[in-house]
Design a protein around this motif. Sequence first.
Motif, PDB file in Angstrom:
ATOM      1  N   ASN A   1      56.301  31.618  31.742  1.00 29.97           N
ATOM      2  CA  ASN A   1      56.046  32.597  30.427  1.00 29.97           C
ATOM      3  C   ASN A   1      55.239  31.841  29.523  1.00 29.97           C
ATOM      4  N   SER A   2      54.816  32.295  28.563  1.00 29.09           N
ATOM      5  CA  SER A   2      53.722  31.897  27.519  1.00 29.09           C
ATOM      6  C   SER A   2      54.130  32.530  26.300  1.00 29.09           C
ATOM      7  N   GLY A   3      53.822  31.996  25.351  1.00 31.88           N
ATOM      8  CA  GLY A   3      53.775  32.709  23.925  1.00 31.88           C
ATOM      9  C   GLY A   3      53.179  32.111  22.916  1.00 31.88           C
ATOM     10  N   SER A   4      53.275  32.235  21.742  1.00 26.06           N
ATOM     11  CA  SER A   4      52.716  31.289  20.492  1.00 26.06           C
ATOM     12  C   SER A   4      53.851  30.124  20.305  1.00 26.06           C
ATOM     13  N   HIS A   5      53.153  29.372  19.790  1.00 20.85           N
ATOM     14  CA  HIS A   5      53.881  28.040  19.531  1.00 20.85           C
ATOM     15  C   HIS A   5      54.273  28.248  18.158  1.00 20.85           C
ATOM     16  N   LEU A   6      54.208  29.332  17.525  1.00 14.80           N
ATOM     17  CA  LEU A   6      54.689  29.639  16.271  1.00 14.80           C
ATOM     18  C   LEU A   6      55.786  30.540  16.470  1.00 14.80           C
ATOM     19  N   GLY A   7      56.130  30.793  17.771  1.00 12.19           N
ATOM     20  CA  GLY A   7      57.634  31.533  17.580  1.00 12.19           C
ATOM     21  C   GLY A   7      57.276  32.752  17.749  1.00 12.19           C
ATOM     22  N   GLY A   8      58.633  33.663  18.001  1.00  8.35           N
ATOM     23  CA  GLY A   8      58.477  34.856  17.908  1.00  8.35           C
ATOM     24  C   GLY A   8      58.468  35.738  19.136  1.00  8.35           C
ATOM     25  N   GLY A  44      66.507  36.122  24.059  1.00 10.65           N
ATOM     26  CA  GLY A  44      66.452  35.366  22.839  1.00 10.65           C
ATOM     27  C   GLY A  44      64.809  35.271  22.359  1.00 10.65           C
ATOM     28  N   THR A  45      64.701  34.840  21.312  1.00 10.29           N
ATOM     29  CA  THR A  45      63.289  34.557  20.801  1.00 10.29           C
ATOM     30  C   THR A  45      62.982  33.180  20.481  1.00 10.29           C
ATOM     31  N   THR A  46      61.796  32.764  20.724  1.00  9.00           N
ATOM     32  CA  THR A  46      61.160  31.822  20.651  1.00  9.00           C
ATOM     33  C   THR A  46      61.085  31.204  18.976  1.00  9.00           C
ATOM     34  N   SER A  47      61.496  30.103  18.771  1.00  9.11           N
ATOM     35  CA  SER A  47      61.338  29.440  17.349  1.00  9.11           C
ATOM     36  C   SER A  47      60.100  28.906  17.124  1.00  9.11           C
ATOM     37  N   THR A  48      59.790  28.822  15.991  1.00  9.10           N
ATOM     38  CA  THR A  48      58.477  27.915  15.711  1.00  9.10           C
ATOM     39  C   THR A  48      58.576  26.634  15.643  1.00  9.10           C
ATOM     40  N   GLY A  49      57.514  25.928  16.034  1.00  9.48           N
ATOM     41  CA  GLY A  49      57.441  24.373  16.030  1.00  9.48           C
ATOM     42  C   GLY A  49      57.490  23.605  17.456  1.00  9.48           C
ATOM     43  N   MET A  50      57.294  24.511  18.394  1.00 12.85           N
ATOM     44  CA  MET A  50      57.077  23.937  19.574  1.00 12.85           C
ATOM     45  C   MET A  50      55.762  23.519  19.807  1.00 12.85           C
ATOM     46  N   ALA A  51      55.395  22.627  21.090  1.00 12.44           N
ATOM     47  CA  ALA A  51      54.300  22.085  21.099  1.00 12.44           C
ATOM     48  C   ALA A  51      53.257  23.284  21.622  1.00 12.44           C
ATOM     49  N   VAL A  52      52.019  22.906  21.417  1.00 13.36           N
ATOM     50  CA  VAL A  52      50.978  23.953  22.028  1.00 13.36           C
ATOM     51  C   VAL A  52      50.907  23.140  23.347  1.00 13.36           C
ATOM     52  N   GLY A  53      50.861  24.189  24.477  1.00 15.65           N
ATOM     53  CA  GLY A  53      50.843  23.508  25.956  1.00 15.65           C
ATOM     54  C   GLY A  53      52.044  23.662  26.515  1.00 15.65           C
ATOM     55  N   ILE A  54      52.479  22.720  27.533  1.00 15.72           N
ATOM     56  CA  ILE A  54      53.824  23.006  28.372  1.00 15.72           C
ATOM     57  C   ILE A  54      54.819  22.544  27.501  1.00 15.72           C
ATOM     58  N   ASN A  55      56.074  23.308  27.876  1.00 13.44           N
ATOM     59  CA  ASN A  55      57.513  23.080  27.095  1.00 13.44           C
ATOM     60  C   ASN A  55      58.431  23.262  28.164  1.00 13.44           C
ATOM     61  N   ASP A  56      59.469  22.444  27.887  1.00 18.14           N
ATOM     62  CA  ASP A  56      60.592  22.642  28.852  1.00 18.14           C
ATOM     63  C   ASP A  56      61.600  23.784  28.218  1.00 18.14           C
ATOM     64  N   VAL A  57      62.662  24.461  29.154  1.00 16.75           N
ATOM     65  CA  VAL A  57      63.588  25.280  28.647  1.00 16.75           C
ATOM     66  C   VAL A  57      64.713  24.484  28.997  1.00 16.75           C
ATOM     67  N   GLY A  68      64.814  23.257  32.788  1.00 17.16           N
ATOM     68  CA  GLY A  68      63.544  23.701  33.382  1.00 17.16           C
ATOM     69  C   GLY A  68      62.330  23.226  33.003  1.00 17.16           C
ATOM     70  N   VAL A  69      61.817  22.068  33.783  1.00 13.74           N
ATOM     71  CA  VAL A  69      60.541  21.360  33.290  1.00 13.74           C
ATOM     72  C   VAL A  69      59.336  22.420  33.172  1.00 13.74           C
ATOM     73  N   GLY A  70      58.872  22.476  32.069  1.00 14.07           N
ATOM     74  CA  GLY A  70      57.422  23.089  32.231  1.00 14.07           C
ATOM     75  C   GLY A  70      57.221  24.616  32.328  1.00 14.07           C
ATOM     76  N   LEU A  71      58.338  25.344  31.890  1.00 10.85           N
ATOM     77  CA  LEU A  71      58.556  26.588  32.346  1.00 10.85           C
ATOM     78  C   LEU A  71      57.886  27.573  31.202  1.00 10.85           C
ATOM     79  N   PHE A  72      57.577  27.049  30.193  1.00 12.48           N
ATOM     80  CA  PHE A  72      57.042  27.889  29.018  1.00 12.48           C
ATOM     81  C   PHE A  72      55.836  27.152  28.623  1.00 12.48           C
ATOM     82  N   THR A  73      54.735  27.892  28.097  1.00 12.00           N
ATOM     83  CA  THR A  73      53.525  27.049  27.670  1.00 12.00           C
ATOM     84  C   THR A  73      53.291  28.149  26.339  1.00 12.00           C
ATOM     85  N   GLY A  74      53.099  26.990  25.197  1.00 10.34           N
ATOM     86  CA  GLY A  74      52.804  27.241  24.061  1.00 10.34           C
ATOM     87  C   GLY A  74      51.290  27.553  23.709  1.00 10.34           C
ATOM     88  N   THR A  75      51.065  28.597  23.116  1.00 10.01           N
ATOM     89  CA  THR A  75      49.675  28.831  22.943  1.00 10.01           C
ATOM     90  C   THR A  75      49.249  28.713  21.365  1.00 10.01           C
TER      91      THR A  75
END
Length: 75
Positions: A1-8, A44-57, A68-75
Amino acid sequence: NSGSHLGGTAVVVTVSDTDGVTSAAVGGKALTSFAIVDHANISGTTSTGMAVGINDVTVVNGAGTGTGVGLFTGT
């Protein structure tokens, strides 16, 4: 999955068993609108403040934290 690092971004996290699950996070930021969907899925809905790039869940239950290592990419 991927989405904005600003959340939502709406996400569904699939786990082996949701029994006892108390929270979930992407990139260390708690999901808002957290809900147990059924025995294997959390929404759920992602929150603001995650890193741009690879994120763990992460999912927390009475036994500890599962990651879950590297399962979400913040753009």
